[in-house]
Design a protein around this motif. Structure first.
Motif, PDB file in Angstrom:
ATOM      1  N   LEU A 161      -0.019  16.906  -3.626  1.00  0.00           N
ATOM      2  CA  LEU A 161      -0.250  15.579  -3.074  1.00  0.00           C
ATOM      3  C   LEU A 161       0.947  15.120  -2.249  1.00  0.00           C
ATOM      4  N   PRO A 162       0.714  14.302  -1.219  1.00  0.00           N
ATOM      5  CA  PRO A 162       1.832  13.774  -0.410  1.00  0.00           C
ATOM      6  C   PRO A 162       2.678  12.814  -1.230  1.00  0.00           C
ATOM      7  N   SER A 163       3.957  12.737  -0.887  1.00  0.00           N
ATOM      8  CA  SER A 163       4.900  11.958  -1.693  1.00  0.00           C
ATOM      9  C   SER A 163       5.208  10.583  -1.134  1.00  0.00           C
ATOM     10  N   TYR A 164       4.821  10.304   0.112  1.00  0.00           N
ATOM     11  CA  TYR A 164       5.154   8.993   0.673  1.00  0.00           C
ATOM     12  C   TYR A 164       4.189   8.657   1.801  1.00  0.00           C
ATOM     13  N   GLY A 165       4.173   7.381   2.155  1.00  0.00           N
ATOM     14  CA  GLY A 165       3.339   6.924   3.265  1.00  0.00           C
ATOM     15  C   GLY A 165       1.924   6.592   2.835  1.00  0.00           C
ATOM     16  N   ARG A 166       1.163   6.066   3.782  1.00  0.00           N
ATOM     17  CA  ARG A 166      -0.205   5.644   3.503  1.00  0.00           C
ATOM     18  C   ARG A 166      -1.242   6.654   3.959  1.00  0.00           C
ATOM     19  N   GLY A 167      -0.891   7.508   4.870  1.00  0.00           N
ATOM     20  CA  GLY A 167      -1.840   8.496   5.364  1.00  0.00           C
ATOM     21  C   GLY A 167      -2.727   7.947   6.463  1.00  0.00           C
ATOM     22  N   GLU A 168      -3.736   8.729   6.808  1.00  0.00           N
ATOM     23  CA  GLU A 168      -4.645   8.369   7.894  1.00  0.00           C
ATOM     24  C   GLU A 168      -5.580   7.238   7.460  1.00  0.00           C
ATOM     25  N   THR A 169      -5.775   6.262   8.329  1.00  0.00           N
ATOM     26  CA  THR A 169      -6.663   5.139   8.051  1.00  0.00           C
ATOM     27  C   THR A 169      -7.696   4.996   9.163  1.00  0.00           C
ATOM     28  N   LEU A 186      -5.745  11.099  -0.425  1.00  0.00           N
ATOM     29  CA  LEU A 186      -4.688  11.914  -1.031  1.00  0.00           C
ATOM     30  C   LEU A 186      -3.389  11.128  -1.149  1.00  0.00           C
ATOM     31  N   HIS A 187      -3.072  10.335  -0.119  1.00  0.00           N
ATOM     32  CA  HIS A 187      -1.865   9.512  -0.173  1.00  0.00           C
ATOM     33  C   HIS A 187      -1.989   8.386  -1.201  1.00  0.00           C
ATOM     34  N   LEU A 188      -3.210   7.994  -1.520  1.00  0.00           N
ATOM     35  CA  LEU A 188      -3.433   6.852  -2.413  1.00  0.00           C
ATOM     36  C   LEU A 188      -3.346   7.229  -3.886  1.00  0.00           C
ATOM     37  N   ILE A 189      -3.534   8.506  -4.217  1.00  0.00           N
ATOM     38  CA  ILE A 189      -3.664   8.909  -5.621  1.00  0.00           C
ATOM     39  C   ILE A 189      -2.403   8.609  -6.430  1.00  0.00           C
ATOM     40  N   LEU A 190      -1.276   9.135  -6.018  1.00  0.00           N
ATOM     41  CA  LEU A 190      -0.045   8.967  -6.806  1.00  0.00           C
ATOM     42  C   LEU A 190       0.392   7.506  -6.921  1.00  0.00           C
ATOM     43  N   PRO A 191       0.407   6.714  -5.827  1.00  0.00           N
ATOM     44  CA  PRO A 191       0.775   5.302  -5.988  1.00  0.00           C
ATOM     45  C   PRO A 191      -0.185   4.536  -6.888  1.00  0.00           C
ATOM     46  N   SER A 192      -1.489   4.829  -6.796  1.00  0.00           N
ATOM     47  CA  SER A 192      -2.470   4.123  -7.626  1.00  0.00           C
ATOM     48  C   SER A 192      -2.297   4.459  -9.100  1.00  0.00           C
ATOM     49  N   VAL A 193      -2.089   5.742  -9.392  1.00  0.00           N
ATOM     50  CA  VAL A 193      -1.875   6.152 -10.789  1.00  0.00           C
ATOM     51  C   VAL A 193      -0.593   5.520 -11.333  1.00  0.00           C
ATOM     52  N   LEU A 263       7.923  -2.258  -6.761  1.00  0.00           N
ATOM     53  CA  LEU A 263       8.549  -1.021  -7.219  1.00  0.00           C
ATOM     54  C   LEU A 263       7.770   0.196  -6.747  1.00  0.00           C
ATOM     55  N   THR A 264       6.456   0.157  -6.894  1.00  0.00           N
ATOM     56  CA  THR A 264       5.628   1.299  -6.513  1.00  0.00           C
ATOM     57  C   THR A 264       5.714   1.574  -5.023  1.00  0.00           C
ATOM     58  N   GLU A 265       5.617   0.519  -4.224  1.00  0.00           N
ATOM     59  CA  GLU A 265       5.664   0.695  -2.778  1.00  0.00           C
ATOM     60  C   GLU A 265       7.034   1.172  -2.306  1.00  0.00           C
ATOM     61  N   THR A 266       8.081   0.784  -3.025  1.00  0.00           N
ATOM     62  CA  THR A 266       9.420   1.229  -2.647  1.00  0.00           C
ATOM     63  C   THR A 266       9.581   2.724  -2.892  1.00  0.00           C
ATOM     64  N   VAL A 267       9.131   3.204  -4.031  1.00  0.00           N
ATOM     65  CA  VAL A 267       9.265   4.625  -4.359  1.00  0.00           C
ATOM     66  C   VAL A 267       8.460   5.485  -3.392  1.00  0.00           C
ATOM     67  N   PRO A 271       3.448   1.068   2.912  1.00  0.00           N
ATOM     68  CA  PRO A 271       3.691  -0.061   3.831  1.00  0.00           C
ATOM     69  C   PRO A 271       2.911  -1.317   3.478  1.00  0.00           C
ATOM     70  N   GLY A 272       3.205  -1.889   2.314  1.00  0.00           N
ATOM     71  CA  GLY A 272       2.509  -3.088   1.867  1.00  0.00           C
ATOM     72  C   GLY A 272       3.433  -4.287   1.784  1.00  0.00           C
ATOM     73  N   THR A 273       2.947  -5.345   1.138  1.00  0.00           N
ATOM     74  CA  THR A 273       3.715  -6.586   1.069  1.00  0.00           C
ATOM     75  C   THR A 273       4.930  -6.471   0.155  1.00  0.00           C
ATOM     76  N   GLY A 274       4.848  -5.643  -0.891  1.00  0.00           N
ATOM     77  CA  GLY A 274       5.991  -5.479  -1.780  1.00  0.00           C
ATOM     78  C   GLY A 274       7.181  -4.869  -1.067  1.00  0.00           C
ATOM     79  N   PHE A 275       6.931  -3.804  -0.319  1.00  0.00           N
ATOM     80  CA  PHE A 275       7.985  -3.165   0.465  1.00  0.00           C
ATOM     81  C   PHE A 275       8.492  -4.116   1.538  1.00  0.00           C
TER      82      PHE A 275
END
Length: 324
Positions: A161-169, A186-193, A263-267, A271-275
């Motif tokens: 799985l990719p480690s950073y970014g949001r991926g294709e939208t 694929l980009h969403l899996i790790l941050p969501s978990v 915290l999640t968006e920083t790691v 590219p969301g509001t938390g970051f």
């Protein structure tokens, strides 16, 4: 119902007023915004002139009154860094954050309810003991540590799985979403978990405890005595009453999850509001910081009101008006 809505609307206005007061009050303690707006070569006289133009030297009540008047009209100020309305900047980033929260919420719902119900129905099974042990450990693990571990295992070691970014939208009627592309998912899996790991152990234990309480109640014993099937007793009668406190906690935790996305968006560099909020703090972008705090407070207020309304839908015996 109408009286209840009016009452909650009045309470919401008071809460939002307090939030705006707190958010605006911390601005002066965040540092000098001119540090990011001008260079070192700008003289002190020029700095003071710019402060006067921006209204930074005005008395507190003058600045706050001006802010409230503009906020009522939908103007939360202009970002010093982006040179755009702060509300517009946040709404652009809010799509990514809500997508992340929605992905985490799906994981929590489809994992916690089955595991919690199973643990209540089979309290002495080996699987129940494993579920409770893992949930106990999960409560004590901070989200950033979970995120780093998941990134190390599935991105660095396994490369799945990719480690950073949001991926294709893709753009659907103005909404940028990654749910409709393989790369985005694929980009969403790790941050969501990672984000779900904060609340998942809590909800598993909550569903289990409420289900156990429902199963020990008199109406469940009466249903068994009448000869109703166990599946109907478990998954219709008991589960329906179990969901009331779960929905209450869930509604409150939605706002908490949005706050935890920092915290999640920083790691994961999501590219969301938390970051965006962390970047705004580093840049002393006070209009953007204030707008973010107000947006999060508004989400708390809205979700809590919706939770109260859902009470009456799920269980008509609940009197949301508080009368009688």
């Amino acid at each position: 119902m109408f009286t209840f809505l009016i009452k909650r609307l009045f309470q919401a206005l008071i809460v939002m007023f307090v939030i705006s007061l707190v958010a605006f009050s911390i601005q002066d303690n965040l540092g000098d915004p001119l540090r990011e707006l001008v260079g070192q070569s700008v003289s002190e006289a020029e700095r003071q002139t710019l402060r006067d133009e921006l209204g930074l030297n005005d008395p507190y009540m003058t600045k706050y009154s001006r802010f409230i008047i503009n906020a009522v009209q939908g103007d939360l100020g202009t970002s010093y860094f982006f040179k755009r309305p702060a509300a517009e900047v946040i709404l652009d980033k809010l799509q990514a954050t809500l997508e992340l929260v929605f992905g985490a919420a799906l994981i929590i719902v489809f994992v916690s309810i089955p595991l919690g119900v199973y643990s209540a129905i089979h309290p002495k099974s080996t699987l129940t003991k494993i579920i409770m042990a893992v949930s106990s450990i999960g409560i004590s693990v901070p989200v950033f540590l979970t995120a780093i571990i998941l990134m190390y295992i599935f991105s660095i070691e396994l490369g799945w799985l990719p480690s950073y970014g949001r991926g294709e939208t893709v753009n659907i009627m103005g909404w940028e979403t990654g749910f409709l592309t393989k790369d985005g998912l694929l980009h969403l899996i790790l941050p969501s978990v990672s984000l779900a790991s904060i609340m998942l152990p809590l909800f598993i234990r909550l569903v289990r405890s409420e289900m156990l309480e429902a199963l020990s109640s008199e109406y469940i014993k009466f249903a068994k005595a009448k000869g109703l099937s166990l599946n109907k007793i478990y998954y219709i009668h008991a589960l329906k009453n179990t969901m009331l406190p779960v929905i209450t906690v869930g509604g409150v935790q939605i706002g908490t999850m949005i706050a935890y996305t920092i915290l999640t968006e920083t790691v994961f560099q999501w590219p969301g509001t938390g970051f965006l909020f962390l970047e705004a703090i580093n840049r002393v972008d006070t209009p953007l910081i204030t707008a973010y705090v107000i947006f999060v407070g508004l989400i708390f207020v809205v979700t809590n009101t919706l939770v109260d309304l859902l009470y009456g839908v799920i269980n008509p015996t609940v009197n949301i008006t508080g009368k009688g």
